[in-house]
Design an enzyme around this catalytic site. Structure first.
Site, PDB file in Angstrom:
ATOM      1  CB  SER A  42      22.712  -7.863   3.629  1.00 60.72           C
ATOM      2  OG  SER A  42      22.150  -8.326   2.732  1.00 60.72           O
ATOM      3  CD  GLU A 196      10.905 -14.400   7.538  1.00 58.01           C
ATOM      4  OE1 GLU A 196      11.121 -13.069   8.108  1.00 58.01           O
ATOM      5  OE2 GLU A 196      11.552 -15.049   7.054  1.00 58.01           O
TER       6      GLU A 196
HETATM    7  I1  8IG Z   1      18.243  -8.184   5.908  1.00 57.45           I
HETATM    8  O1  8IG Z   1      13.340 -10.078   8.540  1.00 57.45           O
HETATM    9  C1  8IG Z   1      17.030  -9.533   6.441  1.00 57.45           C
HETATM   10  N1  8IG Z   1      17.030 -10.679   5.593  1.00 57.45           N
HETATM   11  N2  8IG Z   1      13.627 -13.993   6.332  1.00 57.45           N
HETATM   12  N3  8IG Z   1      13.518 -12.045   7.336  1.00 57.45           N
HETATM   13  C2  8IG Z   1      14.266 -12.750   6.490  1.00 57.45           C
HETATM   14  N4  8IG Z   1      15.429 -12.392   5.962  1.00 57.45           N
HETATM   15  C3  8IG Z   1      15.959 -11.296   6.221  1.00 57.45           C
HETATM   16  C4  8IG Z   1      15.181 -10.198   6.912  1.00 57.45           C
HETATM   17  C5  8IG Z   1      14.197 -10.559   7.863  1.00 57.45           C
HETATM   18  N5  8IG Z   1      15.939  -9.281   7.167  1.00 57.45           N
END
Ligand code: 8IG
Length: 275
Positions: A42, A196
């Site tokens: 991403s 989370e």
């Molecule tokens: I972009 O805050 C992204 N991917 N686990 N936690 C988790 N995965 C993510 C997060 C996040 N932000």
């Protein structure tokens, strides 16, 4: 039946599938040997266009073992790029996440295929949540180590692979030659796909984490097993849950990635020139 039996590698094993995929990539791309495996997570997608000249691009669905991505985007491909340095990068545009439930073999297949194509360096990027308050959305961070909370491993059988210096300090040093301000962090992988709870984020912090995400660790383990040297770089797109008072929104995460895109893509392209 022992699935590590050497005879099985010609039939149903992950290595056999990776060899099949590599044969298709070699044949369709006309490239005998790739050097670098690159996974663009991403926010990092723009880097591919800055790295060098695209020699070949194959839809993922046409290569054995690859799936279309769960998160809809424009066509996932495997793209061969001749880096200006002369090396050839295989850009894996279709990461399979553990949370998709396709199993660890599907998660590791990209790394195994890249290794079967000859790659000796793996560059793994992702978007993630940050645990340090000083990290604003858009902050790139070099992964120094990881904590794998998925409960899973991509390795099968009694495969006791050492994970010391998994994210090579040599490659982190090289990245810091490009940008000396790049911080290091420990990446904690949760299974997802939910983010989370604030309590889980605090736990990640207490056990030594700096970043939370849903990818990368299983791929890194598979890449290590395959003998590759690994560089991991995260883009902090959001403060992890509870670190900032506002709830997480997937749209904001995407927007932060997009805003940082040009800057981090340039950074990554410059790093890849030096590999
Ligand atoms: I972009 O805050 C992204 N991917 N686990 N936690 C988790 N995965 C993510 C997060 C996040 N932000």
């Amino acid at each position: 039946m022992n699935t590590n039996d050497a005879s099985d590698q010609t039939t149903n094993s992950p290595l056999a599938l990776a060899e099949k995929a590599a044969a298709v990539i070699r044949e369709r791309s006309g490239i005998d040997r790739h050097d670098i495996a690159l996974v663009l997570g991403s926010g990092w997608g723009g880097a591919a266009d800055l790295i060098g000249d695209t020699v070949s691009e194959i839809p993922a669905g046409e290569i054995p073992g690859f799936h279309a991505p769960a998160v809809a985007g424009h066509g996932a491909t495997l793209r061969s790029i001749r880096v200006d340095s002369g090396k050839i990068a295989l850009v894996l545009g279709s990461r399979t996440h553990f949370y998709e439930g396709k199993g660890v073999r599907a998660v590791a297949h990209g790394m195994r295929t890249a290794a079967a194509c000859g790659a000796t360096t793996a560059v793994l990027t992702n978007g993630c949540g940050g645990l340090r308050e000083e990290w604003e959305p858009g902050q790139p961070v070099l992964i120094s180590d990881h904590i794998n909370l998925t409960g899973a491993s991509p390795l099968e059988g009694a495969t006791f692979v050492d994970l010391t210096d998994l994210y090579a300090s040599r490659l982190r040093d090289l990245a810091r030659d490009v940008d000396p301000s790049l911080p290091d962090g420990v990446y904690v992988q949760f299974r997802g796909p939910h983010y989370e709870t604030p309590a889980e984020v605090q736990m990640a912090k207490i056990i030594g984490g700096d970043l939370v995400g849903m990818s990368t660790t299983l791929e890194a383990i598979a890449a290590r097993e395959a003998g590759m040297e690994i560089l991991g770089i995260s883009l902090v797109t959001n403060p992890a849950a509870g670190i900032s008072p506002t709830p997480l929104s997937h749209d904001e995460v995407i927007a932060a990635g997009r805003a940082a895109g040009p800057r981090i893509s340039r950074l990554l392209a410059d790093i890849i020139q030096r590999l």
